[in-house]
Scaffold this active site. Structure first.
Site, short mmCIF file in Angstrom:
data_model
loop_
_atom_site.label_atom_id
_atom_site.label_comp_id
_atom_site.label_asym_id
_atom_site.label_seq_id
_atom_site.Cartn_x
_atom_site.Cartn_y
_atom_site.Cartn_z
N THR A 63 -1.22 0.76 7.12
CA THR A 63 -1.53 1.92 6.29
C THR A 63 -1.94 3.14 7.10
O THR A 63 -2.64 3.04 8.11
CB THR A 63 -2.65 1.55 5.30
N GLN B 223 4.09 0.49 2.32
CA GLN B 223 4.26 -0.76 3.04
C GLN B 223 5.42 -1.54 2.44
O GLN B 223 5.47 -1.76 1.22
CB GLN B 223 2.99 -1.59 2.93
N ARG C 88 -9.30 -0.26 10.59
CA ARG C 88 -7.99 0.11 10.05
C ARG C 88 -8.05 1.24 8.99
O ARG C 88 -9.07 1.55 8.44
CB ARG C 88 -7.31 -1.10 9.44
N ASP C 89 -6.86 1.81 8.79
CA ASP C 89 -6.54 2.71 7.69
C ASP C 89 -7.21 4.08 7.82
O ASP C 89 -8.11 4.44 7.06
CB ASP C 89 -6.91 2.07 6.35
N ASP D 278 0.79 -1.23 0.00
CA ASP D 278 0.00 0.00 0.00
C ASP D 278 0.82 1.29 0.00
O ASP D 278 1.82 1.40 0.73
CB ASP D 278 -0.88 0.06 1.25
#
Length: 606
Positions: free
Chosen positions: A175, A131, A238-239, A115
């Site tokens: 991320t 990443q 997440r993210d 990512d």
């Protein structure tokens, strides 16, 4: 596996209802325009050697929900094809594998990447984080790689920005997104994974904001700043996005999640980025869409081609909501209206909601992330382009994954229903020798070589005009060419027609390799009255990015030829229609290689 030339439909993953979604007022019904997006090593430009890889969180689920995820590495000698049959690993040569490495797309010098993270512009430099596994060409040990550029094309690689070294990110620095505050401070929010795999949100910031290279990052001592709230799974949180400022003076971010199988975006408010309050309302939710990750949320201007700061809102502004659907590994978006008082977003067309309508890119393109480039007043999108060969091959070549060429994003004022994506203008600085082919007449069933030398690194712009008299007769006879029902490159009255890239001279190869995915992408695209059929292709060794009608539809492909490499890669135009002639005009540029080197220790380029 026997080597065969199989010509399947352009869009095997779409049913009839899905292929008919792209209808726009004043638009001509050219269902065969997928032929303009065909990208292949042999017959059709949308012929993609695609196969799924390990998911971005490292999990491998063979209970796959789409053919796009049907390839999976099993061992160093054996892979599974889309039917589940075992096939022997292909005996790649060093020449073949070295050819696959790109020349002007971003990739680390070695090892695994996925990512894009926290892109931003600071003190004259574009910063890109990603990443990264510093130890291997397969997923794992996820850290943040870091590179800088003056032009988004030529890159200097810097030391790793963040590593998994605290309890709240010991299983991976995942991320995140950057927010630049009005006073110039840089806020980086990212997902960390704990030892028991709980996903939490963390804060980091530059140790020295006056450093143009932002070499050192400090993790907030009070991390994590957000943990999964009640009702949210510990692996379903997440993210975080870039923050935007609300009318109450509070900053907001949104985070992807799901409840049952309903994808959703949570909203958090903060005044200081160390304390966050969960809003009572969801930004948005779509039943049955599965886990939303890598959410992106940003404004677009209805009148200007300039990008907008993420906090922009008001008259003449729409908001794009994008989610990466974990169960399909596809990026979907929709355009709608954001109410800053309720923190709710409503799609303009509920039938084309997130996960139901438009994909950001109909090919291999995932975990996309935009940022506002205050330097040139534009919004730019990055995305991870994974491999579709076997992991054993990646280990052999020493690297895995690319980033798509950064693209600008604007609202399509002509259709009013989609965004337009286009390669950043800086990529044109790599153009060298050009070749013009004007008004090439292509009768039904014709294939014409374009003599440009090696066709490995190219920027191609092309237009196509269909013989109007023949076209009218087919319209009166209710004839059309449809990617899904007409057999892809098999011959229909109206097509396909287009460009063959990375083809060998005798047109004999649809990659002879047995251990790569060979799925096909296709899609409909709006073509308005008075518009020519147009396309642009960026060809860079093992990746091809295709832009139709000024970027209304984009398809990214990974290709792994064994014959059409180096001087063996050729370029052709073709018309496989049975009932119409086509006139093609093509301009192609050879592309020089971009720079991708470690940053000089003496700082000469500051």
């Amino acid at each position: 596996m026997d080597t065969k030339i199989i010509v399947p439909p352009c869009s095997p993953l779409l049913d009839k209802a899905e292929t008919e979604k792209a209808s726009v007022v004043h638009q001509r019904s050219i269902k065969g325009l997928c032929s303009l997006l065909l990208v292949s090593t042999l017959l059709v430009l949308l012929f993609v050697q695609q196969g799924p890889r390990i998911t971005r969180n490292g999990e491998n689920d063979l209970n796959l929900k789409s053919l796009e995820q049907a390839w999976r590495w099993v061992s160093k000698e054996i892979t599974l094809d889309v039917s589940g049959e075992r096939v022997k690993a292909y005996p790649w040569t060093n020449d073949m594998l070295s050819w696959q490495r790109t020349s002007y797309h971003f990739q680390p010098q070695k090892n695994w990447m996925n990512d894009p993270n926290g892109p931003l512009f600071h003190m004259g430099w574009y910063h890109f984080f990603y990443q990264y596994n510093p130890n291997s060409a397969v997923w794992g040990n996820i850290t943040w790689g870091h590179a800088v550029s003056k032009d988004l094309i030529n890159w200097f690689h810097l030391p790793i920005a963040m590593v998994p070294d605290n309890w709240y990110d010991i299983a991976g620095v995942w991320t995140g997104s950057a927010t630049i505050l009005p006073d110039g401070q840089i806020i980086m929010l990212y997902t960390g994974k704990t030892a028991n795999l709980t996903e939490v949100q963390n804060l980091a910031y530059p140790a020295n904001l006056s450093d143009p290279l932002l070499l050192e990052w400090v993790k907030h001592p009070g991390n994590p700043v957000m943990v999964p709230p009640p009702g949210i799974g510990f692996k379903d949180f997440r993210d975080p996005t870039t923050a935007w400022l609300g009318p109450d003076g509070m900053w907001r971010i949104t985070i992807g999640s799901k409840i049952n199988n309903n994808g959703l975006s949570l909203v958090y408010k903060t005044a200081n980025f160390t304390e966050f309050e969960l809003s009572d309302e969801l930004l948005h939710e779509v039943p049955g869409s599965g886990m939303w990750e890598c959410i992106d949320f940003y404004p677009v201007s209805l009148a200007s081609t300039d990008g907008l700061d993420t906090s922009a809102n008001g008259a003449g502004v729409k908001h794009v909501l994008k989610a990466s659907l974990d169960q399909y590994m596809q990026d979907y978006y929709a355009i709608g209206t954001y109410d800053p008082m309720s923190d709710k977003w409503t799609p303009d067309d509920p039938k084309a909601d997130v996960g139901l309508g438009l994909r950001v890119d109909d090919g291999q393109f995932y975990a996309s992330k935009t940022f506002y480039d205050q330097n040139k007043k534009r919004r730019i999108i990055w995305a991870w382009v994974g491999e579709s060969d076997s992991e054993s091959t990646d280990v052999l070549k020493g690297w895995a994954s690319l980033q798509a060429i950064p693209r600008t994003i604007v609202f399509d004022k002509e259709t009013g229903t989609n965004i337009l994506q286009w390669p950043v203008e800086e990529v044109e600085s790599l153009r060298s020798v050009s070749y013009d082919f004007d008004k090439l007449k292509l009768g039904p069933g014709s294939v014409l070589p374009l003599n440009i030398g090696s066709a490995t690194q190219l920027d191609i712009v092309a237009t196509f005009e269909i013989d109007e008299e023949a076209l009218q007769s087919t319209v009166e006879a209710n004839e059309d060419y449809n990617c899904s029902s007409s057999g892809g490159a098999s011959r229909g009255v109206l097509g396909p027609f287009g460009i063959l890239v990375l083809a060998d001279e005798p047109l004999s190869e649809s990659s002879t390799a047995s251990d790569v995915g060979k799925l096909i992408y296709g899609s409909d695209v709006p073509v308005l009255n008075g518009e020519k059929l147009s396309m642009r292709l960026l060809v860079d060794h093992s990746i091809v990015e295709s832009f139709a009608q000024g970027g209304r539809k984009v398809i990214t492909s990974r290709v792994y030829p064994t014959k059409a490499i180096n001087g063996g890669a050729k370029l052709f135009v073709f018309n496989n229609a049975t009932g119409v002639s086509v006139t093609a005009s093509v301009k192609a540029w050879q592309m020089i290689s971009a720079n991708s080197v470690p940053f000089p220790q003496n700082g000469d380029h500051l």
